[in-house]
Scaffold this active site. Structure first.
Site, PDB file in Angstrom:
ATOM      1  N   LYS A  67       0.838  -1.211   0.000  1.00  0.00           N
ATOM      2  CA  LYS A  67       0.000   0.000   0.000  1.00  0.00           C
ATOM      3  C   LYS A  67       0.876   1.266   0.000  1.00  0.00           C
ATOM      4  CE  LYS A  67      -2.308  -1.420   3.651  1.00  0.00           C
ATOM      5  NZ  LYS A  67      -1.704  -2.767   3.797  1.00  0.00           N
ATOM      6  N   THR A  68       1.883   1.280   0.880  1.00  0.00           N
ATOM      7  CA  THR A  68       2.767   2.455   0.932  1.00  0.00           C
ATOM      8  C   THR A  68       3.505   2.602  -0.402  1.00  0.00           C
ATOM      9  OG1 THR A  68       3.077   1.996   3.266  1.00  0.00           O
ATOM     10  CG2 THR A  68       4.624   3.534   2.265  1.00  0.00           C
ATOM     11  N   ASP A 112      -1.740   6.549   6.205  1.00  0.00           N
ATOM     12  CA  ASP A 112      -1.729   5.127   6.518  1.00  0.00           C
ATOM     13  C   ASP A 112      -2.677   4.896   7.695  1.00  0.00           C
ATOM     14  OD1 ASP A 112      -0.969   2.534   6.239  1.00  0.00           O
ATOM     15  OD2 ASP A 112       1.068   2.773   7.017  1.00  0.00           O
ATOM     16  N   THR A 161      -5.942  -1.557   6.768  1.00  0.00           N
ATOM     17  CA  THR A 161      -5.980  -3.019   6.801  1.00  0.00           C
ATOM     18  C   THR A 161      -7.405  -3.472   7.103  1.00  0.00           C
ATOM     19  OG1 THR A 161      -5.303  -2.785   9.108  1.00  0.00           O
ATOM     20  CG2 THR A 161      -3.588  -3.423   7.549  1.00  0.00           C
ATOM     21  N   ARG A 220       6.726  -8.063   1.652  1.00  0.00           N
ATOM     22  CA  ARG A 220       7.620  -7.586   2.712  1.00  0.00           C
ATOM     23  C   ARG A 220       8.333  -8.770   3.377  1.00  0.00           C
ATOM     24  NH1 ARG A 220       4.807  -4.180   6.560  1.00  0.00           N
ATOM     25  NH2 ARG A 220       5.506  -2.452   5.284  1.00  0.00           N
TER      26      ARG A 220
HETATM   27  N1  LIG Z   1       4.048  -5.499  -5.822  1.00  0.00           N
HETATM   28  C1  LIG Z   1       5.280  -5.366  -5.328  1.00  0.00           C
HETATM   29  N2  LIG Z   1       6.339  -5.546  -6.116  1.00  0.00           N
HETATM   30  C2  LIG Z   1       7.573  -5.469  -5.595  1.00  0.00           C
HETATM   31  N3  LIG Z   1       7.857  -5.205  -4.302  1.00  0.00           N
HETATM   32  C3  LIG Z   1       6.830  -4.996  -3.488  1.00  0.00           C
HETATM   33  C4  LIG Z   1       5.491  -5.060  -3.949  1.00  0.00           C
HETATM   34  N4  LIG Z   1       4.658  -4.812  -2.922  1.00  0.00           N
HETATM   35  C5  LIG Z   1       5.429  -4.604  -1.852  1.00  0.00           C
HETATM   36  N5  LIG Z   1       6.734  -4.723  -2.183  1.00  0.00           N
HETATM   37  C6  LIG Z   1       7.854  -4.627  -1.256  1.00  0.00           C
HETATM   38  O1  LIG Z   1       7.372  -4.973   0.037  1.00  0.00           O
HETATM   39  C7  LIG Z   1       7.748  -3.993   0.995  1.00  0.00           C
HETATM   40  C8  LIG Z   1       6.514  -3.655   1.815  1.00  0.00           C
HETATM   41  O2  LIG Z   1       5.610  -2.919   1.044  1.00  0.00           O
HETATM   42  P1  LIG Z   1       4.758  -1.706   1.649  1.00  0.00           P
HETATM   43  O3  LIG Z   1       5.504  -1.034   2.751  1.00  0.00           O
HETATM   44  O4  LIG Z   1       4.308  -0.897   0.503  1.00  0.00           O
HETATM   45  O5  LIG Z   1       3.531  -2.496   2.260  1.00  0.00           O
HETATM   46  P2  LIG Z   1       2.243  -1.912   2.992  1.00  0.00           P
HETATM   47  O6  LIG Z   1       1.065  -2.621   2.405  1.00  0.00           O
HETATM   48  O7  LIG Z   1       2.245  -0.436   2.976  1.00  0.00           O
HETATM   49  O8  LIG Z   1       2.440  -2.440   4.446  1.00  0.00           O
HETATM   50  P3  LIG Z   1       1.997  -1.737   5.819  1.00  0.00           P
HETATM   51  O9  LIG Z   1       0.543  -1.536   5.707  1.00  0.00           O
HETATM   52  O10 LIG Z   1       2.410  -2.778   6.819  1.00  0.00           O
HETATM   53  O11 LIG Z   1       2.821  -0.474   5.899  1.00  0.00           O
HETATM   54  C9  LIG Z   1       8.335  -2.815   0.226  1.00  0.00           C
HETATM   55  O12 LIG Z   1       9.638  -2.572   0.634  1.00  0.00           O
HETATM   56  C10 LIG Z   1       8.413  -3.234  -1.219  1.00  0.00           C
HETATM   57  O13 LIG Z   1       9.771  -3.333  -1.587  1.00  0.00           O
END
Ligand SMILES: Nc1ncnc2c1ncn2[C@@H]1O[C@H](COP(=O)(O)OP(=O)(O)OP(=O)(O)O)[C@@H](O)[C@H]1O
Length: 363
Positions: A67-68, A112, A161, A220
């Site tokens: 998401k981030t 977030d 989430t 992640r």
């Molecule tokens: N589709 C994707 N392709 C490549 N790498 C990804 C992808 N999605 C996530 N990642 C990797 O996974 C890691 C976590 O992603 P991110 O922080 O965006 O997740 P999030 O959904 O925001 O999690 P949270 O809600 O826990 O913050 C990032 O460092 C990124 O490198």
């Protein structure tokens, strides 16, 4: 308390820096989530053609799915600056007013955990999203006055989430909602290939499959496991990481072939060996593994249920035949799931993966 686990722990600052370096910067580099990517790409392209800021975007889904990363990509694709904050950091309407009033035109604001914002801030956000305007209240009580303040057009990217916890009026103000799903092993292999190239690591195809299979459908976690495999390879002088090396490294970190960590396995072992497969109440199960019920429920249970290793029934938790076979145990004839069509098999589906039922109330 359990020690931090590789699949559940928070990142250390140094780890966070590596994680940030592995983030895809453009939509084309973002692996998987084909539907969300396609839809989002259209939203962004349309706003570029209109010469307007993009519609507000809501991203929902479990932690670590991107998401981030997508919020950063949206800002990058729109060539706009990005401001990051989170629901828990905005406890007063004034906190939000301070952020909104300092946005520049076209800026992307990423919030977030948007479901954890306070109610007054949330109400201020409604007007900001719809009319690009807020009312700043000055003074208190009978003498309080509201001063309207125009905001520059901006794009809000909200992440949650728990989409179900968002009030309808907030959800309705997003022009586009994307729900992120867990990744397949093949998709995680692609994530890992990209990360390995950035980290200058040599990994065989089978090595990628081994790490991907233990990553719980989550990029992640995949990246985190890859970094631990990298450490292992460095210490063991392994130049090329194959399936055996990856497996040995992750076994050492107690992440098994299905991605279960030590807590997950002790829950399953207690359930199958001490309680004959259940049903057993959450608190009894938690005592058996020396953990708080909340830890068992929020850390171990969601993945065990999702993987079909554990079921939640009105009479307590039960182990499925898959749990017995995963642990190399025979299913006892009187196990709750042993007889197909038993009352447990039927009721467990009611509370199985994807159910929003509060497990706590089932204990
Ligand atoms: N589709 C994707 N392709 C490549 N790498 C990804 C992808 N999605 C996530 N990642 C990797 O996974 C890691 C976590 O992603 P991110 O922080 O965006 O997740 P999030 O959904 O925001 O999690 P949270 O809600 O826990 O913050 C990032 O460092 C990124 O490198």
């Amino acid at each position: 308390m359990a020690e931090p686990s590789l699949v559940a722990s928070q990142e250390e600052p140094e780890e966070r820096a590596v994680e940030a370096a592995l983030r895809p910067k453009f939509l084309d580099e973002f692996v998987g989530q084909a539907r969300v990517r396609r839809q989002l790409s259209l939203v962004l392209e349309a706003s570029r053609l209109r010469g307007r800021t993009a519609d507000h975007v809501l991203l929902s889904g479990p932690p670590g799915l991107g998401k981030t990363t997508l919020a950063m990509i949206i800002a990058g694709e729109m060539n706009a600056p990005l401001r990051i904050s989170s629901g828990p950091a905005i406890q007063h309407a004034g906190d939000l007013a301070a952020i909104l009033s300092s946005l520049s035109e076209g800026e992307v604001l990423f919030l977030d955990e948007i479901h954890r914002m306070s109610r007054p801030a949330e109400e201020m956000l409604y007007m900001a999203m719809e009319d690009f305007r807020v009312d700043i209240v000055v003074g208190k009580g009978a003498g309080a006055t509201a001063i309207p303040l125009d905001l520059p057009p901006f794009t809000l990217v909200g992440a949650t989430t728990r989409a179900g916890l968002l009030p309808g009026p907030l959800r309705d103000r997003f022009g586009f909602t994307g729900h992120l799903e867990f990744y397949s092993v093949e998709e995680l292999e692609l994530v890992l290939r990209r990360s390995a190239a950035l980290l200058d690591l040599r990994v065989t195809s089978a090595g990628f499959t081994e790490v991907a299979g233990r990553s719980r459908g989550t990029p992640r976690i995949a990246n985190r496991l890859l970094r631990r495999v990298r450490d292992w390879a460095l210490v063991h002088g392994t130049e090329q990481i194959d399936a055996r090396a990856a497996g040995a490294a992750l076994d050492m970190y107690e992440v098994d072939a299905r991605g279960l960590d030590r807590l997950d396995r002790s829950v399953l072992i207690a359930l199958t060996t001490k309680f004959g497969g259940g049903p057993v109440g959450l608190s009894t199960l938690a005592i058996a593994v020396g953990e708080e019920p909340e830890t068992v429920e929020t850390v171990a249970e969601p993945y065990l249920v999702r993987e079909g290793l554990m079921g939640r029934t009105p009479r307590g938790r039960i182990a499925t035949p898959l749990a017995f076979s995963h642990l190399g145990l025979a299913v006892p004839p009187d196990a709750p799931f042993a007889a197909a069509g038993s009352e447990f098999a039927e009721s467990a589906t009611l509370f199985g993966p994807g159910s929003d039922e509060d497990a706590g109330s089932l204990d």
